[in-house]
Design a protein around this motif. Structure first.
Motif, PDB file in Angstrom:
ATOM      1  N   MET A   1      46.831  62.936  62.254  1.00 34.94           N
ATOM      2  CA  MET A   1      47.085  61.597  61.714  1.00 34.94           C
ATOM      3  C   MET A   1      45.877  61.126  60.913  1.00 34.94           C
ATOM      4  SD  MET A   1      48.171  58.099  63.705  1.00 34.94           S
ATOM      5  CE  MET A   1      49.891  58.580  63.893  1.00 34.94           C
ATOM      6  N   ARG A   2      46.158  60.406  59.850  1.00 37.11           N
ATOM      7  CA  ARG A   2      45.114  59.879  58.980  1.00 37.11           C
ATOM      8  C   ARG A   2      45.277  58.355  58.867  1.00 37.11           C
ATOM      9  NH1 ARG A   2      42.632  61.823  54.463  1.00 37.11           N
ATOM     10  NH2 ARG A   2      43.685  63.837  54.583  1.00 37.11           N
ATOM     11  N   ALA A   3      44.184  57.684  58.541  1.00 41.27           N
ATOM     12  CA  ALA A   3      44.226  56.245  58.270  1.00 41.27           C
ATOM     13  C   ALA A   3      43.784  55.991  56.836  1.00 41.27           C
ATOM     14  CB  ALA A   3      43.326  55.478  59.234  1.00 41.27           C
ATOM     15  N   VAL A   4      44.418  55.022  56.206  1.00 41.52           N
ATOM     16  CA  VAL A   4      44.055  54.601  54.852  1.00 41.52           C
ATOM     17  C   VAL A   4      43.814  53.094  54.889  1.00 41.52           C
ATOM     18  CG1 VAL A   4      44.823  54.339  52.469  1.00 41.52           C
ATOM     19  CG2 VAL A   4      45.344  56.454  53.723  1.00 41.52           C
ATOM     20  N   ILE A   5      42.624  52.683  54.460  1.00 44.07           N
ATOM     21  CA  ILE A   5      42.249  51.275  54.438  1.00 44.07           C
ATOM     22  C   ILE A   5      42.201  50.804  52.986  1.00 44.07           C
ATOM     23  CG2 ILE A   5      40.487  49.572  55.043  1.00 44.07           C
ATOM     24  CD1 ILE A   5      39.531  51.447  57.249  1.00 44.07           C
ATOM     25  N   LEU A   6      42.926  49.745  52.677  1.00 42.58           N
ATOM     26  CA  LEU A   6      42.928  49.174  51.334  1.00 42.58           C
ATOM     27  C   LEU A   6      41.853  48.092  51.258  1.00 42.58           C
ATOM     28  CD1 LEU A   6      46.773  48.887  50.672  1.00 42.58           C
ATOM     29  CD2 LEU A   6      45.232  50.812  50.188  1.00 42.58           C
ATOM     30  N   ALA A   7      40.773  48.370  50.508  1.00 39.84           N
ATOM     31  CA  ALA A   7      39.616  47.477  50.492  1.00 39.84           C
ATOM     32  C   ALA A   7      39.093  47.236  49.082  1.00 39.84           C
ATOM     33  CB  ALA A   7      38.502  48.063  51.372  1.00 39.84           C
ATOM     34  N   ALA A   8      39.990  47.204  48.093  1.00 37.26           N
ATOM     35  CA  ALA A   8      39.544  47.109  46.702  1.00 37.26           C
ATOM     36  C   ALA A   8      39.488  45.688  46.167  1.00 37.26           C
ATOM     37  CB  ALA A   8      40.467  47.938  45.801  1.00 37.26           C
ATOM     38  N   GLY A   9      40.121  44.752  46.840  1.00 41.81           N
ATOM     39  CA  GLY A   9      40.306  43.409  46.277  1.00 41.81           C
ATOM     40  C   GLY A   9      39.028  42.637  46.040  1.00 41.81           C
ATOM     41  N   ILE A  10      39.124  41.661  45.158  1.00 43.64           N
ATOM     42  CA  ILE A  10      37.970  40.847  44.782  1.00 43.64           C
ATOM     43  C   ILE A  10      37.869  39.568  45.617  1.00 43.64           C
ATOM     44  CG2 ILE A  10      39.178  39.547  42.973  1.00 43.64           C
ATOM     45  CD1 ILE A  10      36.653  39.852  41.265  1.00 43.64           C
ATOM     46  N   GLY A  11      38.947  39.172  46.283  1.00 48.51           N
ATOM     47  CA  GLY A  11      38.905  38.008  47.164  1.00 48.51           C
ATOM     48  C   GLY A  11      38.675  36.702  46.442  1.00 48.51           C
ATOM     49  N   ARG A  12      39.417  36.480  45.360  1.00 50.35           N
ATOM     50  CA  ARG A  12      39.210  35.264  44.556  1.00 50.35           C
ATOM     51  C   ARG A  12      39.396  33.987  45.371  1.00 50.35           C
ATOM     52  NH1 ARG A  12      42.164  38.658  41.154  1.00 50.35           N
ATOM     53  NH2 ARG A  12      41.088  39.307  39.266  1.00 50.35           N
ATOM     54  N   ARG A  13      40.392  33.965  46.252  1.00 54.58           N
ATOM     55  CA  ARG A  13      40.713  32.734  46.981  1.00 54.58           C
ATOM     56  C   ARG A  13      39.677  32.396  48.036  1.00 54.58           C
ATOM     57  NH1 ARG A  13      46.732  34.048  48.861  1.00 54.58           N
ATOM     58  NH2 ARG A  13      45.606  35.878  49.608  1.00 54.58           N
ATOM     59  N   LEU A  14      38.793  33.346  48.328  1.00 51.85           N
ATOM     60  CA  LEU A  14      37.800  33.131  49.361  1.00 51.85           C
ATOM     61  C   LEU A  14      36.611  32.326  48.870  1.00 51.85           C
ATOM     62  CD1 LEU A  14      37.462  33.956  52.317  1.00 51.85           C
ATOM     63  CD2 LEU A  14      36.201  35.960  51.540  1.00 51.85           C
ATOM     64  N   SER A  15      36.409  32.323  47.554  1.00 58.56           N
ATOM     65  CA  SER A  15      35.231  31.665  46.990  1.00 58.56           C
ATOM     66  C   SER A  15      35.532  30.202  46.670  1.00 58.56           C
ATOM     67  CB  SER A  15      34.795  32.384  45.708  1.00 58.56           C
ATOM     68  OG  SER A  15      33.722  31.713  45.111  1.00 58.56           O
ATOM     69  N   SER A  16      34.578  29.350  46.999  1.00 55.23           N
ATOM     70  CA  SER A  16      34.693  27.922  46.661  1.00 55.23           C
ATOM     71  C   SER A  16      33.758  27.560  45.517  1.00 55.23           C
ATOM     72  CB  SER A  16      34.375  27.066  47.894  1.00 55.23           C
ATOM     73  OG  SER A  16      33.089  27.371  48.384  1.00 55.23           O
ATOM     74  N   GLY A  17      33.252  28.562  44.829  1.00 54.04           N
ATOM     75  CA  GLY A  17      32.329  28.312  43.723  1.00 54.04           C
ATOM     76  C   GLY A  17      31.249  29.366  43.686  1.00 54.04           C
ATOM     77  N   GLY A  18      30.269  29.195  42.825  1.00 50.96           N
ATOM     78  CA  GLY A  18      29.180  30.140  42.722  1.00 50.96           C
ATOM     79  C   GLY A  18      29.504  31.261  41.751  1.00 50.96           C
ATOM     80  N   ASP A  19      28.554  32.164  41.619  1.00 56.41           N
ATOM     81  CA  ASP A  19      28.668  33.276  40.683  1.00 56.41           C
ATOM     82  C   ASP A  19      29.519  34.373  41.307  1.00 56.41           C
ATOM     83  OD1 ASP A  19      28.344  35.367  38.896  1.00 56.41           O
ATOM     84  OD2 ASP A  19      26.244  34.880  38.491  1.00 56.41           O
ATOM     85  N   GLU A  20      30.592  34.730  40.631  1.00 54.00           N
ATOM     86  CA  GLU A  20      31.481  35.773  41.149  1.00 54.00           C
ATOM     87  C   GLU A  20      30.730  37.077  41.377  1.00 54.00           C
ATOM     88  OE1 GLU A  20      34.480  38.157  38.729  1.00 54.00           O
ATOM     89  OE2 GLU A  20      35.773  36.664  39.685  1.00 54.00           O
ATOM     90  N   ALA A  21      29.758  37.387  40.525  1.00 56.58           N
ATOM     91  CA  ALA A  21      29.043  38.655  40.621  1.00 56.58           C
ATOM     92  C   ALA A  21      28.291  38.798  41.942  1.00 56.58           C
ATOM     93  CB  ALA A  21      28.074  38.811  39.454  1.00 56.58           C
ATOM     94  N   ASP A  22      27.985  37.679  42.598  1.00 56.51           N
ATOM     95  CA  ASP A  22      27.239  37.720  43.850  1.00 56.51           C
ATOM     96  C   ASP A  22      28.151  37.825  45.079  1.00 56.51           C
ATOM     97  OD1 ASP A  22      24.840  37.494  42.489  1.00 56.51           O
ATOM     98  OD2 ASP A  22      24.931  35.295  42.491  1.00 56.51           O
ATOM     99  N   ARG A  23      29.442  37.868  44.858  1.00 57.67           N
ATOM    100  CA  ARG A  23      30.386  37.854  45.979  1.00 57.67           C
ATOM    101  C   ARG A  23      30.566  39.265  46.551  1.00 57.67           C
ATOM    102  NH1 ARG A  23      35.879  36.395  43.948  1.00 57.67           N
ATOM    103  NH2 ARG A  23      34.724  34.581  43.209  1.00 57.67           N
ATOM    104  N   LEU A  24      30.375  39.404  47.848  1.00 60.00           N
ATOM    105  CA  LEU A  24      30.599  40.680  48.516  1.00 60.00           C
ATOM    106  C   LEU A  24      32.087  40.968  48.650  1.00 60.00           C
ATOM    107  CD1 LEU A  24      28.062  40.592  51.485  1.00 60.00           C
ATOM    108  CD2 LEU A  24      28.034  42.206  49.591  1.00 60.00           C
ATOM    109  N   PRO A  25      32.479  42.238  48.723  1.00 59.98           N
ATOM    110  CA  PRO A  25      33.860  42.548  49.083  1.00 59.98           C
ATOM    111  C   PRO A  25      34.205  41.917  50.428  1.00 59.98           C
ATOM    112  CG  PRO A  25      32.717  44.526  48.337  1.00 59.98           C
ATOM    113  CD  PRO A  25      31.673  43.450  48.487  1.00 59.98           C
ATOM    114  N   LYS A  26      35.449  41.485  50.587  1.00 53.98           N
ATOM    115  CA  LYS A  26      35.844  40.828  51.832  1.00 53.98           C
ATOM    116  C   LYS A  26      35.587  41.698  53.053  1.00 53.98           C
ATOM    117  CE  LYS A  26      40.121  39.343  50.950  1.00 53.98           C
ATOM    118  NZ  LYS A  26      41.418  38.700  51.278  1.00 53.98           N
ATOM    119  N   CYS A  27      35.759  43.005  52.899  1.00 53.34           N
ATOM    120  CA  CYS A  27      35.612  43.891  54.060  1.00 53.34           C
ATOM    121  C   CYS A  27      34.173  43.939  54.565  1.00 53.34           C
ATOM    122  CB  CYS A  27      36.120  45.292  53.741  1.00 53.34           C
ATOM    123  SG  CYS A  27      35.122  46.195  52.534  1.00 53.34           S
ATOM    124  N   LEU A  28      33.223  43.410  53.780  1.00 56.84           N
ATOM    125  CA  LEU A  28      31.823  43.391  54.214  1.00 56.84           C
ATOM    126  C   LEU A  28      31.395  42.037  54.754  1.00 56.84           C
ATOM    127  CD1 LEU A  28      30.069  45.612  51.519  1.00 56.84           C
ATOM    128  CD2 LEU A  28      31.157  46.261  53.674  1.00 56.84           C
TER     129      LEU A  28
END
Length: 271
Positions: A1-28
């Motif tokens: 059995m194998r597992a696949v984790i989808l972790a590519a998203g940018i998480g736009r809705r998580l940010s309330s402001g600031g520089d997008e470039a400084d935003r960590l992936p949600k999985c981190l």
């Protein structure tokens, strides 16, 4: 059995402001000294699943750096989705080499903080394909709703038709068990969506096709109501995860111990 984790998203809705470039992936995002990703990896290892693939995208180098410093052996494989700003169906297509390898597959969304025991219903004897749902959290427009009638899943979507008949409804946790054939059909479905120009679609739409096309009894739904978990989409989810969910996890077995703390990251800006 194998597992696949989808972790590519940018998480736009998580940010309330600031520089997008400084935003960590949600999985981190850190919870109790451990990232969401580390917690999921240790949960999979505790369940005896060691072949793990991660679809990365936004700030993939940050995920690679964390993986380099974790004592997770073997090191998970990664595949980069360069089109991470599009729908998650593109990430599903990126995972095609894993999904078509002829193995049963556990498919996970990377943005879920949960009790380590939540995987158990996917690994016990039962239907060849399964999803997890929670009857206590299906209200509102955001949850992906799992509607059942007489034990059969009849809808899997955020928006449910007003005339749909069902006797049970709950929220999808975002964890799925796929048979080898089902995993291959997922890869084929993702490619079909892209060929049709539907690259903005969420991967749940491909899952919906698979679920509704499956013969009766082939795709089951496991009720995990009562186990603590939360999907991280908005700033308020982060707050609730840390104040309401994390204390419950810390008191339960199967959560990461004081192994290795999060590696501080500095996100390099692209030229």
């Amino acid at each position: 059995m194998r597992a696949v984790i989808l972790a590519a998203g940018i998480g736009r809705r998580l940010s309330s402001g600031g520089d997008e470039a400084d935003r960590l992936p949600k999985c981190l995002l850190p919870f109790g000294g451990h990232t969401l990703l580390e917690r999921q990896l240790r949960m999979l290892h505790d369940a005896g699943i060691f072949r793990i693939g991660i679809v990365t995208g936004w700030h993939d180098h940050a995920i690679e750096e964390v993986l380099d410093h974790l004592d997770i052996i073997p090191r998970p494989e990664t595949r980069w989705n360069p089109r991470f700003r599009e729908g998650s169906v593109v990430s599903l297509d990126t995972a095609a080499p894993w999904l078509t390898a002829g193995e049963e597959t556990i498919l996970l969304d990377a943005d879920v903080l949960c009790d380590g025991r939540i995987l158990a219903p996917l690994l016990t004897p039962g239907p060849p394909q399964r999803l997890l749902f929670d009857r206590s959290s299906a209200e509102g427009e955001e949850p992906v709703k799992v509607c059942q009638r007489k034990g059969q899943v009849v809808e899997f979507r955020k928006q449910v038709a007003s005339d749909l008949r069902y006797d049970t409804v709950g929220e999808s946790v975002g964890f799925f068990r796929l048979s080898a054939a089902g995993a291959r059909r997922m890869a084929e479905g993702a490619r079909r969506y892209l060929n049709q120009g539907r690259q903005e679609a969420p991967h749940e739409e491909v899952l919906r096709d698979l679920i509704l096309e499956s013969p009766s009894g082939e795709f089951g739904a496991e009720d995990i109501t009562g186990l603590p978990w939360i999907e991280i989409d908005f700033p308020e989810d982060v707050s609730r995860a840390r104040t309401a969910i994390l204390p419950l996890l810390d008191s339960l077995p199967g959560t990461p111990g004081p192994s290795r703390e999060i590696v501080p990251l500095t996100l390099e800006r692209s030229p």
